[in-house]
Design a protein around this motif. Structure first.
Motif, PDB file in Angstrom:
ATOM      1  N   LEU A   1       0.844  -1.204   0.000  1.00 39.80           N
ATOM      2  CA  LEU A   1       0.000   0.000   0.000  1.00 39.80           C
ATOM      3  C   LEU A   1       0.875   1.248   0.000  1.00 39.80           C
ATOM      4  CD1 LEU A   1      -2.616   1.685   0.441  1.00 39.80           C
ATOM      5  CD2 LEU A   1      -2.270   1.335   2.878  1.00 39.80           C
ATOM      6  N   MET A   2       1.878   1.268   0.852  1.00 43.59           N
ATOM      7  CA  MET A   2       2.724   2.452   0.966  1.00 43.59           C
ATOM      8  C   MET A   2       3.526   2.692  -0.319  1.00 43.59           C
ATOM      9  SD  MET A   2       2.145   4.164   3.524  1.00 43.59           S
ATOM     10  CE  MET A   2       1.175   4.020   4.994  1.00 43.59           C
ATOM     11  N   ALA A   3       3.708   1.643  -1.110  1.00 47.11           N
ATOM     12  CA  ALA A   3       4.437   1.775  -2.369  1.00 47.11           C
ATOM     13  C   ALA A   3       3.540   2.265  -3.504  1.00 47.11           C
ATOM     14  CB  ALA A   3       5.068   0.449  -2.745  1.00 47.11           C
ATOM     15  N   CYS A   4       2.223   2.260  -3.272  1.00 40.73           N
ATOM     16  CA  CYS A   4       1.295   2.762  -4.295  1.00 40.73           C
ATOM     17  C   CYS A   4       1.506   4.265  -4.483  1.00 40.73           C
ATOM     18  CB  CYS A   4      -0.157   2.555  -3.853  1.00 40.73           C
ATOM     19  SG  CYS A   4      -0.735   0.878  -3.999  1.00 40.73           S
ATOM     20  N   THR A   5       0.982   4.772  -5.592  1.00 43.81           N
ATOM     21  CA  THR A   5       1.077   6.211  -5.847  1.00 43.81           C
ATOM     22  C   THR A   5      -0.317   6.810  -5.919  1.00 43.81           C
ATOM     23  OG1 THR A   5       1.004   5.889  -8.225  1.00 43.81           O
ATOM     24  CG2 THR A   5       3.196   5.910  -7.202  1.00 43.81           C
ATOM     25  N   ALA A   6      -0.357   8.123  -5.980  1.00 40.30           N
ATOM     26  CA  ALA A   6      -1.620   8.850  -6.093  1.00 40.30           C
ATOM     27  C   ALA A   6      -2.408   8.350  -7.301  1.00 40.30           C
ATOM     28  CB  ALA A   6      -1.350  10.346  -6.216  1.00 40.30           C
ATOM     29  N   LYS A   7      -1.693   8.052  -8.386  1.00 39.52           N
ATOM     30  CA  LYS A   7      -2.341   7.577  -9.612  1.00 39.52           C
ATOM     31  C   LYS A   7      -3.149   6.303  -9.366  1.00 39.52           C
ATOM     32  CE  LYS A   7      -0.829   6.270 -14.191  1.00 39.52           C
ATOM     33  NZ  LYS A   7       0.445   6.015 -14.864  1.00 39.52           N
ATOM     34  N   ASP A   8      -2.620   5.414  -8.503  1.00 34.04           N
ATOM     35  CA  ASP A   8      -3.304   4.154  -8.191  1.00 34.04           C
ATOM     36  C   ASP A   8      -4.560   4.377  -7.353  1.00 34.04           C
ATOM     37  OD1 ASP A   8      -1.130   2.760  -9.351  1.00 34.04           O
ATOM     38  OD2 ASP A   8      -0.032   2.863  -7.455  1.00 34.04           O
ATOM     39  N   MET A   9      -4.564   5.440  -6.573  1.00 34.10           N
ATOM     40  CA  MET A   9      -5.615   5.651  -5.574  1.00 34.10           C
ATOM     41  C   MET A   9      -6.680   6.646  -5.998  1.00 34.10           C
ATOM     42  SD  MET A   9      -4.306   3.919  -3.041  1.00 34.10           S
ATOM     43  CE  MET A   9      -5.211   4.432  -1.610  1.00 34.10           C
ATOM     44  N   MET A  10      -6.310   7.558  -6.890  1.00 38.77           N
ATOM     45  CA  MET A  10      -7.175   8.710  -7.138  1.00 38.77           C
ATOM     46  C   MET A  10      -8.466   8.360  -7.875  1.00 38.77           C
ATOM     47  SD  MET A  10      -5.043  10.720 -10.090  1.00 38.77           S
ATOM     48  CE  MET A  10      -5.079  10.201 -11.804  1.00 38.77           C
ATOM     49  N   THR A  11      -9.481   9.173  -7.621  1.00 40.29           N
ATOM     50  CA  THR A  11     -10.727   9.122  -8.374  1.00 40.29           C
ATOM     51  C   THR A  11     -10.495  10.013  -9.583  1.00 40.29           C
ATOM     52  OG1 THR A  11     -11.996   8.892  -6.341  1.00 40.29           O
ATOM     53  CG2 THR A  11     -13.195   9.689  -8.274  1.00 40.29           C
TER      54      THR A  11
END
Length: 156
Positions: free
Chosen positions: A91-101
């Motif tokens: 999870l901590m390795a994810c980026t904003a791109k992975d999470m954003m709406t």
């Protein structure tokens, strides 16, 4: 009296991040700035998406809580703490791109405050970015709306 608009009440100082910003850094930005949403801006400085505190909490963290089965009154972990640890590191390795709406509800600077408030309530939004020609010029938060209501009715 003319109706008040987004540009009258919006926050002009706001925190943004890039699609490459790590989740670790996003969490830090949320905590340090006491905010609930971070607009994500691409290299052309155009709005690309938004990440909310709820995105971080519900989308990714929850599935990583260790699953366990209750067997004869004992809690048996079947994917173990190390799996949880790996999940959290992932999870901590994810980026904003992975999470954003990516489909962000936005408003123009001349949108009326009442309309914005209506959309926020209907869509359960905490923040609406105010966008002019694809560029974010401000954000309206629930707090801004409440301040506005107080300003309008507090004098009576």
């Amino acid at each position: 009296m003319s109706k008040r608009t987004a540009s009258d009440i919006m926050e002009k100082n706001f925190v943004t991040a890039s699609p490459e910003t790590s989740v670790f850094d996003l969490v830090n930005m949320f905590v340090k700035n006491h905010i609930t949403a971070i607009p994500i801006i691409n290299e052309k400085e155009e709005l690309a998406g938004i990440v909310t505190d709820a995105d971080l909490l519900y989308k990714k963290v929850k599935p990583h809580v260790p699953h366990y089965v209750n067997l004869l009154g004992a809690s048996i972990y079947y994917n173990g703490i190390s799996e949880y640890d790996k999940g959290f590191k992932k999870l901590m390795a994810c980026t904003a791109k992975d999470m954003m709406t990516k489909d962000v509800i936005i408003a123009a600077p001349d949108a009326e405050v009442e309309q914005i408030a209506g959309v926020m309530v209907a869509e359960h939004l905490k923040v609406i970015p105010i966008v002019k020609e694809k560029h974010i010029v401000g954000i309206v938060t629930r707090g801004n709306i409440l301040d506005e209501l107080y300003r309008e009715y507090g004098d009576d």
